[in-house]
Design a protein around this motif. Structure first.
Motif, mmCIF file in Angstrom:
data_model
loop_
_atom_site.group_PDB
_atom_site.id
_atom_site.type_symbol
_atom_site.label_atom_id
_atom_site.label_comp_id
_atom_site.label_asym_id
_atom_site.label_seq_id
_atom_site.Cartn_x
_atom_site.Cartn_y
_atom_site.Cartn_z
ATOM 1 N N GLN A 189 -23.828 20.607 -41.871
ATOM 2 C CA GLN A 189 -22.681 20.596 -40.961
ATOM 3 C C GLN A 189 -21.373 20.628 -41.740
ATOM 4 N N VAL A 203 -18.767 23.754 -41.381
ATOM 5 C CA VAL A 203 -17.448 23.476 -40.793
ATOM 6 C C VAL A 203 -16.343 23.726 -41.816
ATOM 7 N N LYS A 226 -13.210 23.772 -36.625
ATOM 8 C CA LYS A 226 -13.536 22.556 -37.372
ATOM 9 C C LYS A 226 -14.445 21.645 -36.562
ATOM 10 N N ASN A 227 -15.189 22.261 -35.631
ATOM 11 C CA ASN A 227 -16.139 21.562 -34.778
ATOM 12 C C ASN A 227 -17.486 22.265 -34.919
ATOM 13 N N TRP A 228 -18.530 21.506 -35.252
ATOM 14 C CA TRP A 228 -19.860 22.087 -35.462
ATOM 15 C C TRP A 228 -20.299 22.958 -34.287
ATOM 16 N N ALA A 248 -18.279 26.119 -34.546
ATOM 17 C CA ALA A 248 -18.359 26.737 -35.877
ATOM 18 C C ALA A 248 -19.653 27.539 -36.034
#
Length: 174
Positions: free
Chosen positions: A10, A14, A20-22, A25
């Protein structure tokens, strides 16, 4: 609960993504290459050791690449399309190895997805013998449950399609 490997995956994804959010992303990536290390000495971006299949994935928005990434981590993205891409790269790699080893390849190293990919890539150009270049014929032969029912004339055509169209593409692709 996330494992240390999943957390490392993760973080790597990211850090190299626009998002910047799994959850978002993972939507930014595509498989672009596959290398094999028969000795299994590769280490995934998640730090899992002993990779044999080492994929390269690329971010479609910023061009960043992650390498090596294992097939288990590719599946962790939770995207069937990405998993299918990885499977296709594995099939192409296995077919290339079989060709180089002089093995019989059809139907063992083929799938409907691989045939469709080859067709989509323009491998089956129409010619004097076949208006669709052989794609529909090969799918029909692949779908036969009993390959013993394929007569010698059809096997000849299969081998010609392999030699003249598929093998040159596969050996030149990569």
């Amino acid at each position: 609960m996330t494992t240390g490997y999943f957390k490392a995956l993760q973080e790597a994804v990211v850090a190299s993504s626009v998002s910047k959010n799994w959850g978002t992303a993972v939507l930014e990536w595509t498989v672009v290459d596959l290398e094999e290390d028969p000795a299994g000495q590769g280490m995934c971006v998640c730090h899992h050791p002993n990779l044999v299949e080492m994929f390269t994935i690329e971010n479609v928005y910023n061009g960043n690449q992650l390498y090596p990434i294992g097939n288990v981590c590719v599946r962790k993205f939770g995207r069937q399309d990405l998993t299918s891409e990885a499977n296709l790269f594995s099939q192409i790699h296995n077919l290339r190895s079989a060709i180089n080893a002089g093995e019989d390849t059809f139907p063992k190293h083929f799938s409907r997805a691989l045939l469709k990919y080859l067709n989509d890539e323009g491998v089956f150009t129409p010619d004097q013998w076949d208006h669709d270049g052989g794609y529909e014929f090969l799918v029909k032969m692949f779908n036969k449950r009993n390959k013993d029912e394929i007569n010698s004339r059809r096997w000849w055509k299969i081998h010609k399609l392999l030699e003249k169209k598929i093998f040159p593409f596969i050996l030149g692709d990569g």
